[in-house]
Write a protein that holds these residues in place. Structure first.
Motif, PDB file in Angstrom:
ATOM      1  N   LEU A 244       3.852   3.619  -2.190  1.00  0.00           N
ATOM      2  CA  LEU A 244       4.395   3.854  -3.527  1.00  0.00           C
ATOM      3  C   LEU A 244       5.914   3.926  -3.530  1.00  0.00           C
ATOM      4  O   LEU A 244       6.558   3.426  -4.449  1.00  0.00           O
ATOM      5  CB  LEU A 244       3.826   5.161  -4.083  1.00  0.00           C
ATOM      6  CG  LEU A 244       4.293   5.600  -5.478  1.00  0.00           C
ATOM      7  CD1 LEU A 244       3.858   4.594  -6.535  1.00  0.00           C
ATOM      8  CD2 LEU A 244       3.737   6.987  -5.794  1.00  0.00           C
TER       9      LEU A 244
ATOM     10  N   LYS B 264       1.950   2.189 -10.877  1.00  0.00           N
ATOM     11  CA  LYS B 264       2.675   3.423 -10.560  1.00  0.00           C
ATOM     12  C   LYS B 264       4.030   3.117  -9.942  1.00  0.00           C
ATOM     13  O   LYS B 264       5.020   3.802 -10.206  1.00  0.00           O
ATOM     14  CB  LYS B 264       1.842   4.288  -9.601  1.00  0.00           C
ATOM     15  CG  LYS B 264       0.632   4.946 -10.252  1.00  0.00           C
ATOM     16  CD  LYS B 264      -0.151   5.769  -9.255  1.00  0.00           C
ATOM     17  CE  LYS B 264      -1.353   6.439  -9.930  1.00  0.00           C
ATOM     18  NZ  LYS B 264      -2.167   7.224  -8.976  1.00  0.00           N
ATOM     19  N   LYS B 265       4.065   2.090  -9.103  1.00  0.00           N
ATOM     20  CA  LYS B 265       5.328   1.726  -8.461  1.00  0.00           C
ATOM     21  C   LYS B 265       6.353   1.264  -9.495  1.00  0.00           C
ATOM     22  O   LYS B 265       7.533   1.644  -9.436  1.00  0.00           O
ATOM     23  CB  LYS B 265       5.097   0.635  -7.416  1.00  0.00           C
ATOM     24  CG  LYS B 265       6.308   0.352  -6.550  1.00  0.00           C
ATOM     25  CD  LYS B 265       6.036  -0.736  -5.521  1.00  0.00           C
ATOM     26  CE  LYS B 265       5.003  -0.300  -4.495  1.00  0.00           C
ATOM     27  NZ  LYS B 265       4.888  -1.303  -3.399  1.00  0.00           N
TER      28      LYS B 265
ATOM     29  N   SER C  57      -2.872   1.525 -11.510  1.00  0.00           N
ATOM     30  CA  SER C  57      -3.024   1.031 -10.140  1.00  0.00           C
ATOM     31  C   SER C  57      -1.763   1.387  -9.368  1.00  0.00           C
ATOM     32  O   SER C  57      -0.758   1.837  -9.941  1.00  0.00           O
ATOM     33  CB  SER C  57      -3.199  -0.489 -10.155  1.00  0.00           C
ATOM     34  OG  SER C  57      -2.019  -1.098 -10.678  1.00  0.00           O
ATOM     35  N   LEU C  58      -1.801   1.185  -8.050  1.00  0.00           N
ATOM     36  CA  LEU C  58      -0.626   1.452  -7.234  1.00  0.00           C
ATOM     37  C   LEU C  58       0.555   0.606  -7.703  1.00  0.00           C
ATOM     38  O   LEU C  58       1.694   1.092  -7.765  1.00  0.00           O
ATOM     39  CB  LEU C  58      -0.928   1.156  -5.767  1.00  0.00           C
ATOM     40  CG  LEU C  58       0.234   1.376  -4.786  1.00  0.00           C
ATOM     41  CD1 LEU C  58       0.671   2.840  -4.791  1.00  0.00           C
ATOM     42  CD2 LEU C  58      -0.164   0.944  -3.379  1.00  0.00           C
TER      43      LEU C  58
ATOM     44  N   GLU D  28       3.845  11.612  -6.361  1.00  0.00           N
ATOM     45  CA  GLU D  28       2.971  11.448  -7.526  1.00  0.00           C
ATOM     46  C   GLU D  28       2.848  12.752  -8.294  1.00  0.00           C
ATOM     47  O   GLU D  28       2.947  12.784  -9.515  1.00  0.00           O
ATOM     48  CB  GLU D  28       1.585  10.970  -7.084  1.00  0.00           C
ATOM     49  CG  GLU D  28       1.474   9.474  -6.875  1.00  0.00           C
ATOM     50  CD  GLU D  28       0.020   9.021  -6.811  1.00  0.00           C
ATOM     51  OE1 GLU D  28      -0.748   9.368  -7.727  1.00  0.00           O
ATOM     52  OE2 GLU D  28      -0.336   8.319  -5.843  1.00  0.00           O
TER      53      GLU D  28
ATOM     54  N   LYS E 148       0.809  -1.215   0.000  1.00  0.00           N
ATOM     55  CA  LYS E 148       0.000   0.000   0.000  1.00  0.00           C
ATOM     56  C   LYS E 148       0.844   1.268   0.000  1.00  0.00           C
ATOM     57  O   LYS E 148       0.349   2.349   0.284  1.00  0.00           O
ATOM     58  CB  LYS E 148      -0.924  -0.005   1.228  1.00  0.00           C
ATOM     59  CG  LYS E 148      -1.931  -1.154   1.208  1.00  0.00           C
ATOM     60  CD  LYS E 148      -2.850  -1.098   2.422  1.00  0.00           C
ATOM     61  CE  LYS E 148      -3.867  -2.231   2.389  1.00  0.00           C
ATOM     62  NZ  LYS E 148      -4.779  -2.200   3.561  1.00  0.00           N
TER      63      LYS E 148
ATOM     64  N   ASP F 183       3.833   9.872  -0.600  1.00  0.00           N
ATOM     65  CA  ASP F 183       3.440   9.303  -1.896  1.00  0.00           C
ATOM     66  C   ASP F 183       2.690  10.325  -2.738  1.00  0.00           C
ATOM     67  O   ASP F 183       2.883  10.412  -3.956  1.00  0.00           O
ATOM     68  CB  ASP F 183       2.579   8.053  -1.685  1.00  0.00           C
ATOM     69  CG  ASP F 183       3.379   6.877  -1.145  1.00  0.00           C
ATOM     70  OD1 ASP F 183       4.607   7.039  -0.974  1.00  0.00           O
ATOM     71  OD2 ASP F 183       2.785   5.816  -0.897  1.00  0.00           O
TER      72      ASP F 183
END
Length: 310
Positions: A74, A264-265, A260-261, A137, A72, A133
């Motif tokens: 990033l 993005k990661k 999604s997370l 972003e 949960k 995070d």
């Protein structure tokens, strides 16, 4: 991902599928591989090769791929304490249930060095994951916006066309010298025939010496021409590479906000080298070399535009 029986595929099955070169239209028998058959191709070769690269990178200590894209947070694995340099560790507090109600866990990037050895670190003990995070972003989306504003042709011209032209000019000069030296050698050989016939004022010993010198100089010019050609090829390849990298970044830019997370990661690890966080959520961000180069070009371009407007 489901199989024919509508049951989730096992991880091992998915790994085997990703490693299977048949999906790119290449048939394999032992160590022998065929060429690509377009009619059998399901995924592009470059996409398959990128998947192999990601899997290989996951096994390395220093990698541009997160070891785990789940979770949960990033920035885990990329974020460091700006005060002492320690990597910040993801911690969870709260959560579970209390009085029959489910509690929301609190996620923090903690500096264990500050907690255990406060004399060695004057930073904060931890930073809220959600805030870190969110800031990152926004930073990455702004970065993508900046890079997308650079015209592709300007990018390639700025980076490599000038260098290619310099190498081409050197190559043309060397080739002209070679042509001149070949004419010189031909004239010496012609003079040899005249000397044999007694029609030349030049001795055969002198002509032999001049011919040998011309051959040595031609060999040297050939080596220099080969080097110049290699430099031209390298500059051309570099221009193609920079275009591929630019296109890849544009793809990340288009995907990032709606990903999604986990997605993005993956993108974040391609863009960011390291993030140092200081008190009051001050950030220092080290970008990957190619991304940093694009960012610097955008900065110079913006500065020139502002100077022109002034």
């Amino acid at each position: 991902m489901l199989n024919r029986k509508s049951v989730n595929l096992a991880n091992t099955t998915i790994v085997k599928m990703i490693k299977n070169i048949t999906y790119v239209g290449i048939l394999k028998s032992g160590e022998t591989h065929s060429e690509v058959f377009p009619e059998l191709q399901i995924i592009p070769v470059d996409l398959w090769e990128r998947a192999q690269e990601i899997m290989a990178n996951r096994t390395q200590k220093h990698s541009d791929v997160p070891l785990n894209s789940k979770g949960k947070s990033l920035m885990v694995g990329l974020v460091y304490c700006g005060h002492c340099g320690s990597k910040l560790v993801l911690t969870t507090s709260g959560g579970g249930t209390r009085y029959g109600k489910k509690r929301t866990p609190h996620l923090r990037y903690n500096c264990h060095n500050q907690v255990r050895h406060p004399q060695d670190c004057d930073g904060m003990s931890g930073y809220t994951v959600e805030k870190v995070d969110r800031i990152m972003e926004r930073m990455v989306m702004a970065l993508f916006s900046d890079i997308k504003s650079i015209p592709e042709q300007e990018l390639i011209t700025h980076q490599y066309v000038q260098r290619t032209n310099e190498h081409l000019a050197t190559l043309a000069q060397l080739q002209a010298l070679k042509a001149q030296k070949e004419k010189e050698l031909a004239s010496y050989k012609s003079e040899v025939y005249k000397s044999i016939q007694g029609k030349s004022t030049w001795s055969q010993e002198l002509l032999s010496e001049l011919i040998q010198e011309a051959k040595v100089e031609l060999e040297k010019l050939d080596a220099e021409i080969d080097t110049a050609k290699a430099l031209v090829d390298d500059a051309d390849k570099a221009a193609k590479d920079i275009k591929e990298q630019y296109d890849r970044i544009l793809t990340w830019a288009d995907m990032f906000e709606g990903s999604s997370l986990e997605g993005k990661k993956m993108i974040m690890w391609q863009v960011v080298e390291k993030v140092r966080v200081y008190r009051d959520y001050k950030f220092e961000v080290d970008l990957k070399p190619t991304v940093r180069e694009f960012k610097e070009l955008w900065r110079k371009r913006s500065a020139a535009s502002n100077d022109g407007a002034a």
